[in-house]
Design an enzyme around this catalytic site. Structure first.
Site, short mmCIF file in Angstrom:
data_model
loop_
_atom_site.label_atom_id
_atom_site.label_comp_id
_atom_site.label_asym_id
_atom_site.label_seq_id
_atom_site.Cartn_x
_atom_site.Cartn_y
_atom_site.Cartn_z
N THR A 1 -10.27 21.11 0.94
CA THR A 1 -9.19 20.44 1.69
C THR A 1 -8.63 21.40 2.73
O THR A 1 -8.14 20.98 3.77
CB THR A 1 -8.08 19.94 0.75
N ASP A 2 -8.73 22.70 2.45
CA ASP A 2 -8.27 23.69 3.44
C ASP A 2 -9.08 23.59 4.73
O ASP A 2 -8.55 23.69 5.84
CB ASP A 2 -8.38 25.10 2.84
N LYS B 1 -6.92 16.56 2.25
CA LYS B 1 -5.66 17.25 2.57
C LYS B 1 -4.67 16.20 3.05
O LYS B 1 -4.91 15.49 4.02
CB LYS B 1 -5.89 18.32 3.65
N HIS C 1 21.45 -5.40 3.15
CA HIS C 1 22.59 -6.30 2.94
C HIS C 1 23.87 -5.74 3.56
O HIS C 1 24.18 -4.55 3.41
CB HIS C 1 22.83 -6.51 1.44
N ARG D 1 25.77 -14.74 8.59
CA ARG D 1 25.77 -13.40 7.98
C ARG D 1 25.08 -12.44 8.93
O ARG D 1 24.43 -12.85 9.90
CB ARG D 1 25.05 -13.43 6.63
#
Ligand SMILES: O=c1[nH]c(=O)c2[nH]c(=O)[nH]c2[nH]1
Length: 286
Positions: free
Chosen positions: A57-58, A12, A241, A170
């Protein structure tokens, strides 16, 4: 031609769990996202449709909620290990568990009021197998940092397509995505997390940068030198950037004060730093 089943895993993904611990009028909040992946003897389900080895998966999702109620969440690395060992120990067919957790921060605003942290997400990745091997990777993502100066980029390779102007000043900005591997179990994953976060921020702020690559290495190096128990760190740093806007059409100068913040494309700088004697990573990063 014959074919066969390749690598597979199931589980899950992204069980969102909010847990409130009520300590009288003062409440405590944990907000996590848990993803489980199990693997083992899964030939039958794929080849014949026999589901006998498949813990749904539950059920995995329910276990996450039940464990929060029974044990609390605490440090996500510990909660993830509790889940991983549970599935491997209790399911005959499951030989390996991978549990990944993201934790979203909330700042206290009152006894039962919280403000969601806009900042980074804490993460962990746990693997545990039937031989009792466990690996722990902690991490963070979306920690956005910016230096308004102290960053240069020049002396780079040039070819017929290069238009980038070299610069000695920069903006340097990135959203730090870092994951680090523990050699052993720290006294506190929470304290360890705070130390690594601080090391990353200190190195970013205090490195005079000739490239984001150099800054990446400095951040990794600082972490390994100051955070005991961390043996390897991997960083992914998008170069966010910022381009100085040409204001000359308006008769205005722009001495690195007005920028256009581009969101894409972006340079993506990735790399790792590890101790010379770091133990073998095994499946830690998978
Ligand atoms: O720090 C930088 N690294 C690069 O590899 C790169 N490439 C680029 O266009 N700008 C930058 N900046």
């Amino acid at each position: 031609m014959t074919v066969k089943l390749g690598a597979n895993r199931y589980g899950k993904a992204e069980t969102r769990l909010v847990h409130v611990v009520k300590d009288g009028p003062v409440h405590h909040l944990k907000d996590v996202n848990v993803s489980i992946s199990l693997s083992g003897d899964m030939e039958a389900v794929h080849l014949t449709g026999d589901n006998a080895a498949v813990l749904p998966t539950d059920t995995q999702k329910n276990t996450v909620y039940a464990f929060a109620r029974k044990y609390g969440i605490g440090q996500i690395e510990v909660f993830a290990q509790r889940l991983a060992t549970h599935f491997v120990a209790t399911q005959e067919a499951i030989r390996h568990a991978r549990v990944e957790i993201e934790e979203y921060g909330w700042r206290r605003q009152g006894p039962h009021s919280f403000v969601r942290d806009g900042g980074e997400v804490r993460t962990c990745l746990i693997h545990h197998d039937e031989d009792g091997r466990t690996t722990v990777v902690s991490g963070l993502k979306d920690l956005v940092v910016l230096n308004t100066t102290g960053s240069e980029f020049h002396g780079f390779a040039v070819d017929g397509y290069t238009t980038l102007e070299p610069t000695t000043d920069r903006i340097l900005a990135t959203a730090v995505h870092a994951r680090w591997r523990h050699a052993g179990e720290p006294a506190s994953y929470g304290t360890s997390y705070a130390q690594v976060r601080q090391a990353l921020l200190d190195a970013f702020a205090n490195t005079h940068s000739r490239s984001l690559q150099q800054t990446l290495y400095a951040m990794g190096e600082r972490t390994l030198l100051t955070c005991e128990g961390v043996c390897e760190i991997r960083l992914a740093l998008p170069n966010k950037h910022h381009f100085a806007v040409d204001l000359s059409p308006f008769g205005l100068t722009n001495d690195n004060e007005v920028f256009y913040a581009a969101d894409r494309p972006y340079g993506l700088i990735e790399g790792g730093v590890l101790r010379e004697d770091a133990p073998d990573a095994g499946f830690a990063w998978e």
